[in-house]
Write an enzyme that holds these catalytic residues in place. Structure first.
Site, PDB file in Angstrom:
ATOM      1  N   ASP A  30      -3.230   6.132   6.250  1.00  0.00           N
ATOM      2  CA  ASP A  30      -2.287   5.429   5.913  1.00  0.00           C
ATOM      3  C   ASP A  30      -0.759   6.078   6.812  1.00  0.00           C
ATOM      4  OD1 ASP A  30      -1.460   3.350   3.130  1.00  0.00           O
ATOM      5  OD2 ASP A  30      -0.250   4.177   3.885  1.00  0.00           O
ATOM      6  N   ILE A  31      -0.106   5.323   6.626  1.00  0.00           N
ATOM      7  CA  ILE A  31       1.147   6.352   7.331  1.00  0.00           C
ATOM      8  C   ILE A  31       2.498   6.912   6.469  1.00  0.00           C
ATOM      9  CG2 ILE A  31       3.152   4.011   7.034  1.00  0.00           C
ATOM     10  CD1 ILE A  31       3.449   4.718  10.260  1.00  0.00           C
ATOM     11  N   ASN A  87      -5.673  -4.815  -2.740  1.00  0.00           N
ATOM     12  CA  ASN A  87      -4.420  -4.910  -3.336  1.00  0.00           C
ATOM     13  C   ASN A  87      -4.686  -6.667  -2.834  1.00  0.00           C
ATOM     14  OD1 ASN A  87      -3.420  -3.148  -4.327  1.00  0.00           O
ATOM     15  ND2 ASN A  87      -2.303  -2.796  -2.142  1.00  0.00           N
ATOM     16  N   GLU A  95       1.474  -5.741   0.420  1.00  0.00           N
ATOM     17  CA  GLU A  95       2.197  -5.825   1.621  1.00  0.00           C
ATOM     18  C   GLU A  95       1.922  -6.843   2.960  1.00  0.00           C
ATOM     19  OE1 GLU A  95       4.111  -2.772   1.903  1.00  0.00           O
ATOM     20  OE2 GLU A  95       4.252  -2.393  -0.448  1.00  0.00           O
ATOM     21  N   VAL A  96       0.746  -6.046   3.223  1.00  0.00           N
ATOM     22  CA  VAL A  96       0.099  -6.534   4.762  1.00  0.00           C
ATOM     23  C   VAL A  96      -0.584  -7.441   5.013  1.00  0.00           C
ATOM     24  CG1 VAL A  96      -1.093  -5.552   7.006  1.00  0.00           C
ATOM     25  CG2 VAL A  96       0.688  -4.248   5.628  1.00  0.00           C
ATOM     26  N   HIS A 100      -7.036  -5.373   3.329  1.00  0.00           N
ATOM     27  CA  HIS A 100      -7.783  -3.199   3.585  1.00  0.00           C
ATOM     28  C   HIS A 100      -8.055  -2.907   1.986  1.00  0.00           C
ATOM     29  CE1 HIS A 100      -3.341  -5.102   3.538  1.00  0.00           C
ATOM     30  NE2 HIS A 100      -3.282  -3.940   1.972  1.00  0.00           N
ATOM     31  N   HIS A 102      -7.910   0.439   0.428  1.00  0.00           N
ATOM     32  CA  HIS A 102      -7.917   1.979   0.791  1.00  0.00           C
ATOM     33  C   HIS A 102      -8.528   2.778  -0.019  1.00  0.00           C
ATOM     34  CE1 HIS A 102      -3.488  -0.041  -0.132  1.00  0.00           C
ATOM     35  NE2 HIS A 102      -4.118  -0.712   0.134  1.00  0.00           N
TER      36      HIS A 102
HETATM   37  P1  5GP Z   1      -0.879  -2.631   0.949  1.00  0.00           P
HETATM   38  O1  5GP Z   1       0.314  -2.942   0.143  1.00  0.00           O
HETATM   39  O2  5GP Z   1      -0.481  -4.319   1.709  1.00  0.00           O
HETATM   40  O3  5GP Z   1      -2.179  -3.584  -0.427  1.00  0.00           O
HETATM   41  O4  5GP Z   1      -1.137  -1.939   1.536  1.00  0.00           O
HETATM   42  C1  5GP Z   1      -0.459  -1.459   2.705  1.00  0.00           C
HETATM   43  C2  5GP Z   1      -0.403  -0.166   3.257  1.00  0.00           C
HETATM   44  O5  5GP Z   1      -0.222  -0.342   4.552  1.00  0.00           O
HETATM   45  C3  5GP Z   1       0.211   1.015   3.126  1.00  0.00           C
HETATM   46  O6  5GP Z   1      -0.383   1.818   2.117  1.00  0.00           O
HETATM   47  C4  5GP Z   1       1.201   0.746   4.186  1.00  0.00           C
HETATM   48  O7  5GP Z   1       2.044   2.647   3.924  1.00  0.00           O
HETATM   49  C5  5GP Z   1       0.325   1.233   4.745  1.00  0.00           C
HETATM   50  N1  5GP Z   1       1.213   0.406   6.152  1.00  0.00           N
HETATM   51  C6  5GP Z   1       1.782  -0.241   6.654  1.00  0.00           C
HETATM   52  N2  5GP Z   1       2.458  -0.410   8.172  1.00  0.00           N
HETATM   53  C7  5GP Z   1       1.750   0.642   7.930  1.00  0.00           C
HETATM   54  C8  5GP Z   1       1.486   1.471   9.484  1.00  0.00           C
HETATM   55  O8  5GP Z   1       2.297   0.435  10.785  1.00  0.00           O
HETATM   56  N3  5GP Z   1       0.743   2.469   9.736  1.00  0.00           N
HETATM   57  C9  5GP Z   1      -0.265   2.752   9.356  1.00  0.00           C
HETATM   58  N4  5GP Z   1      -1.019   3.872   9.382  1.00  0.00           N
HETATM   59  N5  5GP Z   1       0.140   2.065   7.732  1.00  0.00           N
HETATM   60  C10 5GP Z   1       0.958   1.111   7.654  1.00  0.00           C
END
Ligand code: 5GP
Length: 114
Positions: A30-31, A87, A95-96, A100, A102
């Site tokens: 994760d970034i 999530n 968010e994405v 995915h 985690h």
């Molecule tokens: P969500 O909130 O959708 O469950 O998690 C999305 C995750 O994707 C977040 O933890 C966020 O930091 C990670 N993320 C978003 N954009 C990128 C990216 O461009 N590269 C990487 N490695 N992680 C990302």
């Protein structure tokens, strides 16, 4: 195809720090890590949310869980334990919109989650 940032990562258009890859899934760090180990396991096909997983995709989701456990073993956090999180949509904090998993490890997790 290519509707989220994760599709661009799968296509190699955006770099990632890869943790695992096979024909069905990609895993990368994760970034914005929320733990010493924070890896995202994603399917190579686009599924927007966990609510969109079809019955014939259950083995794919099971494979994502197995890959997470395998990465935890390889990264040395399996013995102490770790957390796996999906999530889903707004209330889940998604968010994405490309499912995915985690994998969070390397520290004590709190419960209940925020
Ligand atoms: P969500 O909130 O959708 O469950 O998690 C999305 C995750 O994707 C977040 O933890 C966020 O930091 C990670 N993320 C978003 N954009 C990128 C990216 O461009 N590269 C990487 N490695 N992680 C990302």
């Amino acid at each position: 195809m290519g509707s989220t940032i994760f599709s661009k990562i799968i296509a190699g258009e955006i770099p990632c720090r890869k943790a695992y890859e096979d024909d069905r899934v990609l895993a990368f760090h994760d970034i914005k890590p929320q733990a010493p180990l924070h890896v995202l396991i994603i399917p190579k096909i686009e599924i927007p949310t966990m609510d969109d997983v079809a019955p014939n995709q259950e083995s794919l989701v099971g494979h994502m869980v197995w890959v997470a456990a395998e990465i935890a073993r390889r990264e040395g956090v399996a013995k102490d334990g770790y957390r796996l999180v999906f999530n889903c949509r707004d209330n889940g904090g998604q968010e994405v919109y490309h499912i995915h998993l985690h994998l969070l490890g390397g520290r004590q997790m709190a419960w209940p989650p925020g």
